[in-house]
Design an enzyme around this catalytic site. Sequence first.
Site, short mmCIF file in Angstrom:
data_model
loop_
_atom_site.label_atom_id
_atom_site.label_comp_id
_atom_site.label_asym_id
_atom_site.label_seq_id
_atom_site.Cartn_x
_atom_site.Cartn_y
_atom_site.Cartn_z
N HIS A 86 28.50 22.88 103.70
CA HIS A 86 30.25 23.68 103.91
C HIS A 86 30.57 22.48 104.45
O HIS A 86 30.72 21.50 105.15
CB HIS A 86 29.43 24.53 104.61
N ASP A 112 32.14 24.85 100.62
CA ASP A 112 32.64 25.78 101.14
C ASP A 112 33.34 26.43 102.45
O ASP A 112 32.83 25.52 103.45
CB ASP A 112 31.51 27.20 100.76
ZN LIG Z 1 30.32 30.89 101.44
#
Ligand SMILES: [Zn+2]
Length: 409
Positions: free
Chosen positions: A283, A126
């Site tokens: 992430h 992400d």
């Molecule tokens: Zn996020």
Amino acid sequence: MLSKLLSITAVIGLTVTATIAQDTAPYFPNNWTWKNASIYPPLFDSTGAWAKAPTNTSLVQEWMKLVNWTGVPNATINKLDANGNLIDPYANAANPYCDWSFDGVCTRPADVVNCPQKGVWGLTFDDGPTAAGAALYDYLASIKQKASLFYIGLMVAQYPQNAKRACDDGHHISIHTWSHQVLTTLTNIEIVAELKYTEMIIKEVCGVTPRYFRPPTGDIDDRVRYIAAQLGYTPIMWDLDTNDWTNGEPGGVTAAQEDANFTIWTSAAQLANDTHGHITLQHELTNFTVNEAIKNIPILKKVYNVMPVASCIGETHPYLENIVYPVIQPNGSVAVPANATNSTTSSIPPVAPTTANVGSASAAVAAESIVPTASSAAYSVGSSADRSVVVSAALGVVVGVIALLANTL
Ligand SMILES: [Zn+2]
Ligand SMILES: *[C@@H]1O[C@H](CO)[C@@H](O)[C@H](O)[C@H]1NC(C)=O
Ligand SMILES: *[C@@H]1O[C@H](CO)[C@@H](O)[C@H](O)[C@H]1NC(C)=O
Ligand SMILES: *[C@@H]1O[C@H](CO)[C@@H](O)[C@H](O)[C@H]1NC(C)=O
Ligand SMILES: *[C@@H]1O[C@H](CO)[C@@H](O)[C@H](O)[C@H]1NC(C)=O
Ligand SMILES: *[C@@H]1O[C@H](CO)[C@@H](O)[C@H](O)[C@H]1NC(C)=O
Ligand SMILES: *[C@@H]1O[C@H](CO)[C@@H](O)[C@H](O)[C@H]1NC(C)=O
Ligand SMILES: *[C@@H]1O[C@H](CO)[C@@H](O)[C@H](O)[C@H]1NC(C)=O
Ligand SMILES: *[C@@H]1O[C@H](CO)[C@@H](O)[C@H](O)[C@H]1NC(C)=O
Ligand SMILES: *[C@@H]1O[C@H](CO)[C@@H](O)[C@H](O)[C@H]1NC(C)=O
Ligand SMILES: *[C@@H]1O[C@H](CO)[C@@H](O)[C@H](O)[C@H]1NC(C)=O
Ligand SMILES: *[C@@H]1O[C@H](CO)[C@@H](O)[C@H](O)[C@H]1NC(C)=O
């Protein structure tokens, strides 16, 4: 050096502020040929914080017409407290609009929460594109590994080269909103603006229109689900969380802890117990999150069939355009199914003329062509602080023609 702060609220109400590496990022890099930079919202407000997508533009007025507002669930618009934590407005653990933030459990049938087949791992990252993510993209390319990437619109505005490179590499790109807002706290029109501006900039940079999105912090309720579905997006959640983004914060995860979790997730006991595959939350935010991914992906690949979420859920058309994506077959190999068609199941037509073409699929090889581009003869991957990787792309030839070999996703 100017560092912007990205405030992220975790599912369980913990608030942590993580720095995001955008210190060297230019505002809409002027060496990227934007078709029309003026149609995109400002990235920062007067305090330097990320600005919400505006609602007072004619584009947003047009996008509002895509939604049948008669059926929108009348859920309470949530509020954040002074620390940025989501306030649960319901007493006694009630959760009438199935807000995942309140229990981490409530989902609706259309939500993608895991990979249905046991032994399959949906790899997701992400908050990109980022400067730190360039090393992740290099690594993934070196092992021919594809992932699902959830992009923030105003990060695409700052790192268009990185976004284009990831698309050309064949990763599965989805929407993660324009400015990383907690969606249940937004009004209906704000939700439309956050999703559609992100779709628009991904379309401009990569030539594809994503049909999937991930709500920032996993914050989704029936109102958000309804609006997103009306706009043609399916939510992708996760069932395993690395908490990698908390590293460096008080009480944040350490490398030893994240590694220990991967050891558990790849253990014989876990695999024996599993009835389905998994989707992890990771992430591309920082060197830590990227380095942890690079360290643990080889361990995962020893025991799981690792692939993007589109592939693990059998989604041959993760975009509105005529691009057929390889999916997992009943025998575990990853290939374009013989019966794949170009039709999409989205309820709305493409917002712009299709610029991408489907590739031909032979028995063993699925090729994707993502937009021939004449933008530049060479473009750098990474910000000015990270210029090590240069990808050459000849003018006028199809760049991003990638071969997705069966079993190499
Ligand atoms: Zn996020
Ligand atoms: C750019 O977008 C603005 C706002 O939508 C519009 O007024 C203008 O005509 C566009 N310019 C071009 C060249 O498309
Ligand atoms: C929209 O609102 C912002 C902030 O109030 C303002 O700066 C901008 O000029 C407005 N844009 C339009 C098209 O009205
Ligand atoms: C909008 O949704 C309502 C139900 O929520 C339905 O009755 C109506 O037919 C829909 N309108 C259109 C134009 O689809
Ligand atoms: C929606 O909820 C608000 C406040 O909770 C209420 O005032 C309003 O009447 C409701 N609307 C509908 C259509 O139920
Ligand atoms: C797994 O990570 C969590 C944080 O996400 C941490 O609290 C936990 O201690 C880790 N597990 C192990 C065995 O270290
Ligand atoms: C297996 O799954 C069950 C039910 O989800 C759980 O209670 C148990 O702890 C799991 N065992 C292992 C070894 O993970
Ligand atoms: C992150 O890694 C890159 C590439 O290895 C390096 O150039 C950069 O200085 C690192 N950034 C931080 C904050 O450590
Ligand atoms: C798996 O099935 C696909 C077609 O569904 C086929 O092309 C492939 O050869 C099979 N692979 C193996 C290892 O059997
Ligand atoms: C293709 O075949 C698979 C099973 O072999 C089936 O699950 C899927 O629905 C089919 N897709 C289409 C578009 O017919
Ligand atoms: C998909 O569309 C392309 C042209 O856009 C065509 O060449 C190809 O045969 C189509 N594939 C299928 C499976 O319909
Ligand atoms: C474009 O700008 C970025 C960011 O400043 C830089 O890293 C890159 O080298 C530039 N590319 C070209 C082709 O000049």
